[in-house]
Design an enzyme around this catalytic site. Structure first.
Site: not given
Ligand code: ZN
Length: 316
Positions: A14-15, A213, A244
């Protein structure tokens, strides 16, 4: 959960995948999730029920949930932004539903176009939906306090705001709240502080998980601080997938392989077999050839004579 055991919740499908520009095909997703579960991972966030237009990476979530449900003993988790997503999650048969509430209202509006009041209303509607189901079909409902350690739009969020959000999510009918360091702003001291403050408001038993994170390299230090505060569920993603965009060279979520290695080395059982976990990584690497996969343990290998931890209480 006993002191020497933790639950690793894999959020890569997902993430991780939703932050990649390439789309992993459905068959590869299924194979990857199967391999992750085979390594001993007992909870996987397999996707999110969001607009296909916004996140085409997640368009096959219902199919993926159906597949994941066939894996014995696996807790199948999904993320939903609203009631509509929750309805789809229930129909698909997800075991756990997470609704994010960004404690930064600016981020909340930007991310899911909803104010705090509107997200709380959504939480109430989702709880009502869950309550209408037969008891044995009710998914676990978590409200996740995202950007809890700071927001890229607002900076630090006042603790009072975070505590109010936590309290309101519980009042709206969530089974528990989670703390998310969406931006990688947290440090071990702020992690400890906020866990204590939120627990003082919602109760120790209603905050058991963190979503961290590794944007600034403090992921494992933060996870250890959370563990020492008594947190027992840790989100992470294989290969630190996702990256990121605002922090080149940084991984996204904490790298599952490194987190499992840390706990197992300390004698804290994850129930995950590291060599099998590294095999699952191969499927990810082949499925997303353009993605950088992170992790020290996968590069360095396991130390000579390494032994995995053993839980004193056998897992059911
Ligand atoms: Zn996240």
């Amino acid at each position: 959960m006993p002191d020497n055991q933790v639950l690793i919740s894999e959020v890569g499908p997902r993430d991780g995948l939703q932050n990649c520009s390439a789309i992993m095909d459905t068959e590869t997703k299924k194979r990857w999730i199967t391999a992750l579960a085979a390594s001993g991972i007992r909870e996987i966030e397999v996707g999110s029920f969001v607009s296909r237009k916004l996140l085409p990476q997640m368009a096959d979530t219902a199919t993926i949930v159906a597949h994941a449900r066939t894996i014995p003993g696996l807790e199948v988790a999904v993320l939903v932004p609203n009631l509509k997503g929750a309805q789809m999650a229930v129909e698909a048969g997800a075991h756990k539903i997470t609704l994010p509430l960004s404690v930064s209202e600016t981020h909340s509006i930007r991310n899911i176009r909803r104010t705090h009041d509107e997200v709380i209303e959504e939480a109430e509607r989702i709880s009502a939906l869950i309550a209408s189901l037969p008891q044995d079909q009710r998914p676990h409902f978590e409200g996740s306090l995202s950007t809890a350690f700071g927001c890229t739009l607002e900076g630090p969020i006042p603790e009072a705001v975070i505590l109010t959000c936590a309290e309101r999510l519980m009042q709206a009918g969530c089974d528990e709240v989670g703390l998310s360091d969406t931006t990688g702003y947290g440090d071990p001291a702020s992690i400890r502080r906020l866990i204590r403050s939120v627990r003082a408001v919602v109760g120790v038993e209603n905050l058991t998980g963190v979503h961290l994170h590794n944007t600034r390299g403090l992921g494992l230090a933060n996870a250890l601080a959370a563990y020492e505060e008594g947190i027992s569920t840790f989100d992470c993603s294989q290969g630190g997938l996702g990256g990121c965009p605002t922090a080149p060279g940084a991984s996204g979520n904490i790298v599952t392989e490194d987190l499992v290695f840390m706990f197992e080395s300390m004698g804290v059982s994850t129930g995950i077999d590291l060599p099998s976990l590294l095999e699952a990584r191969q499927i990810l690497a082949e499925g997303m050839p353009d993605e950088t996969l992170y992790g020290f343990v996968p590069d360095a290998g396991l130390p000579l004579g390494f032994k995995q931890a053993r839980a004193t209480v056998p897992a059911e």
